[in-house]
Design a protein around this motif. Structure first.
Motif, PDB file in Angstrom:
ATOM      1  N   TYR A 109      -1.288   5.312  -3.556  1.00 49.35           N
ATOM      2  CA  TYR A 109      -0.720   5.054  -2.152  1.00 49.35           C
ATOM      3  C   TYR A 109      -0.537   3.485  -1.850  1.00 49.35           C
ATOM      4  O   TYR A 109       0.503   3.276  -1.279  1.00 49.35           O
ATOM      5  CB  TYR A 109      -2.057   5.638  -1.440  1.00 49.35           C
ATOM      6  CG  TYR A 109      -1.667   5.447   0.128  1.00 49.35           C
ATOM      7  CD1 TYR A 109      -1.058   6.308   0.999  1.00 49.35           C
ATOM      8  CD2 TYR A 109      -2.049   4.126   0.897  1.00 49.35           C
ATOM      9  CE1 TYR A 109      -0.492   6.024   2.415  1.00 49.35           C
ATOM     10  CE2 TYR A 109      -1.882   4.119   2.244  1.00 49.35           C
ATOM     11  CZ  TYR A 109      -1.203   4.983   2.837  1.00 49.35           C
ATOM     12  OH  TYR A 109      -0.779   4.819   4.170  1.00 49.35           O
ATOM     13  N   ASN A 110      -1.189   2.902  -2.382  1.00 52.78           N
ATOM     14  CA  ASN A 110      -1.058   1.344  -2.363  1.00 52.78           C
ATOM     15  C   ASN A 110       0.079   0.845  -3.027  1.00 52.78           C
ATOM     16  O   ASN A 110       0.886   0.001  -2.588  1.00 52.78           O
ATOM     17  CB  ASN A 110      -2.367   0.484  -2.552  1.00 52.78           C
ATOM     18  CG  ASN A 110      -3.678   0.671  -1.788  1.00 52.78           C
ATOM     19  OD1 ASN A 110      -3.484   1.029  -0.693  1.00 52.78           O
ATOM     20  ND2 ASN A 110      -4.776   0.522  -2.062  1.00 52.78           N
ATOM     21  N   LYS A 111       0.371   1.422  -4.027  1.00 55.12           N
ATOM     22  CA  LYS A 111       1.661   0.931  -4.975  1.00 55.12           C
ATOM     23  C   LYS A 111       2.740   1.487  -4.200  1.00 55.12           C
ATOM     24  O   LYS A 111       3.752   0.623  -4.209  1.00 55.12           O
ATOM     25  CB  LYS A 111       1.359   1.588  -6.342  1.00 55.12           C
ATOM     26  CG  LYS A 111       0.459   0.898  -7.531  1.00 55.12           C
ATOM     27  CD  LYS A 111       0.576   1.538  -8.685  1.00 55.12           C
ATOM     28  CE  LYS A 111      -0.386   0.768  -9.593  1.00 55.12           C
ATOM     29  NZ  LYS A 111      -0.415   1.336 -10.804  1.00 55.12           N
ATOM     30  N   ARG A 112       2.825   2.595  -3.783  1.00 53.29           N
ATOM     31  CA  ARG A 112       3.839   3.153  -2.990  1.00 53.29           C
ATOM     32  C   ARG A 112       4.212   2.331  -1.802  1.00 53.29           C
ATOM     33  O   ARG A 112       5.537   2.077  -1.342  1.00 53.29           O
ATOM     34  CB  ARG A 112       3.620   4.756  -2.634  1.00 53.29           C
ATOM     35  CG  ARG A 112       4.921   5.434  -2.074  1.00 53.29           C
ATOM     36  CD  ARG A 112       4.658   7.014  -1.980  1.00 53.29           C
ATOM     37  NE  ARG A 112       3.363   7.202  -1.200  1.00 53.29           N
ATOM     38  CZ  ARG A 112       2.256   7.810  -1.895  1.00 53.29           C
ATOM     39  NH1 ARG A 112       2.223   8.100  -3.046  1.00 53.29           N
ATOM     40  NH2 ARG A 112       1.184   8.227  -0.885  1.00 53.29           N
ATOM     41  N   ASN A 113       3.403   1.941  -0.986  1.00 51.63           N
ATOM     42  CA  ASN A 113       3.602   1.257   0.191  1.00 51.63           C
ATOM     43  C   ASN A 113       3.881  -0.136  -0.145  1.00 51.63           C
ATOM     44  O   ASN A 113       4.082  -1.010   0.932  1.00 51.63           O
ATOM     45  CB  ASN A 113       2.337   1.283   1.092  1.00 51.63           C
ATOM     46  CG  ASN A 113       2.267   2.802   1.618  1.00 51.63           C
ATOM     47  OD1 ASN A 113       3.203   3.395   1.782  1.00 51.63           O
ATOM     48  ND2 ASN A 113       0.893   3.101   2.267  1.00 51.63           N
ATOM     49  N   SER A 114       3.507  -0.685  -1.473  1.00 51.00           N
ATOM     50  CA  SER A 114       3.799  -2.454  -1.583  1.00 51.00           C
ATOM     51  C   SER A 114       5.294  -2.381  -1.964  1.00 51.00           C
ATOM     52  O   SER A 114       5.646  -3.592  -1.997  1.00 51.00           O
ATOM     53  CB  SER A 114       2.963  -2.720  -2.953  1.00 51.00           C
ATOM     54  OG  SER A 114       3.372  -1.846  -4.054  1.00 51.00           O
TER      55      SER A 114
END
Length: 277
Positions: free
Chosen positions: A271-276
């Motif tokens: 999730y964090n990778k996708r939103n970064s």
């Protein structure tokens, strides 16, 4: 199964009043269900959750942060990416010590509430009596047997789990099914190794529940004296009483815990990778 509760709404359960002639874990469970109903198996759940939720949050946050810090330092010093087994061992031991220390007062209050019929006013009076007779640190009575059980359990558990992950080639992200299986195996190993300390912890809970905090100078049994008393009266088998119910509880609990932990961790990483981006 990890708490003492013989009362429901202030009334002692009928299966406690009656003399039991039961053999084995299954027989005990069936006897309780027949006399009290299925829901009686969850007696004492609310106070257990009040203690378990902050302890679990503290434990996992501390473990993961410390593990990452130690692993990063290890990579910087050696250049090796593979995580050595001592990193989860140390991280879990420190995390469990901190979590137990933090919630020990809550556990003492919970034990007192479950062992006797106390209103909140009576409970506050008991707590004041405890502070007057033993000081503020009296709330940490029972800390040592809890540490002796939980810290070795966590160290053995995480070392076993990480070892299984490495042996099966499930690093860095294991599958959900593997996490469930490995968590159950590691929990069984850790539960077996630390069972004597769990027996001592149970005896200490009973003693604390029956104790009158207003009595000044009363000495509680030490961990060593409790262990020697059990050994002298029942032998080595006495220190391994309750093996089956403990493993029946620990194995699935550890399996659910670690599979949920691994899934949640991988989910938020993605999730964090996708939103970064």
């Amino acid at each position: 199964m990890d708490h003492i509760c013989h009362c429901v709404n202030g009334q002692m359960n009928t299966w406690v009043k009656k003399p039991l002639q039961i053999n084995g874990t299954i027989g005990t469970l069936l006897h309780i269900i027949r006399n009290e109903g299925l829901l009686s198996m969850w007696s004492g759940l609310p106070p257990t959750l009040v203690m378990a939720i902050p302890a679990t949050v503290t434990y996992f946050v501390t473990y993961e942060q410390l593990r990452v810090i130690l692993h990063d330092k290890y990579i910087a010093q050696t250049g090796e990416v593979d995580q050595p087994i001592w990193i989860p061992l140390i991280s879990s031991a420190v995390a469990r010590t901190w979590a137990v220390t933090l919630v020990s007062p809550l556990e003492l209050v919970r034990t007192k509430m479950q062992s006797k019929r106390l209103s909140y006013k009576e409970l506050s009076i008991a707590c004041r009596s405890l502070v007057e007779s033993r000081g503020f640190f009296g709330f940490w009575m029972g800390w040592s047997p809890t540490i002796l059980r939980d810290v070795p359990f966590s160290a053995v558990y995480w070392s076993s789990y990480e070892g299984l992950k490495r042996a099966a080639g499930q690093i860095p992200e294991p599958t959900l099914s593997f996490s469930f299986f490995a968590g159950a195996v590691a929990g069984t190993i850790a539960g077996t190794v630390t069972l004597p300390f769990d027996v001592v912890k149970t005896h200490r809970q009973i003693e604390l529940g029956e104790a009158n905090f207003a009595i000044r100078g009363r000495k509680m049994s030490t961990t060593k004296s409790l262990m020697m008393r059990i050994y002298n009266t029942e032998g080595i088998r006495g220190l391994f009483k309750g093996y089956v119910p403990r493993i029946v509880k620990v194995a699935p609990a550890c399996a659910i815990m670690i599979s949920t932990y691994e899934y949640g961790k991988s989910f938020f990483v993605r999730y964090n990778k996708r939103n970064s981006y």
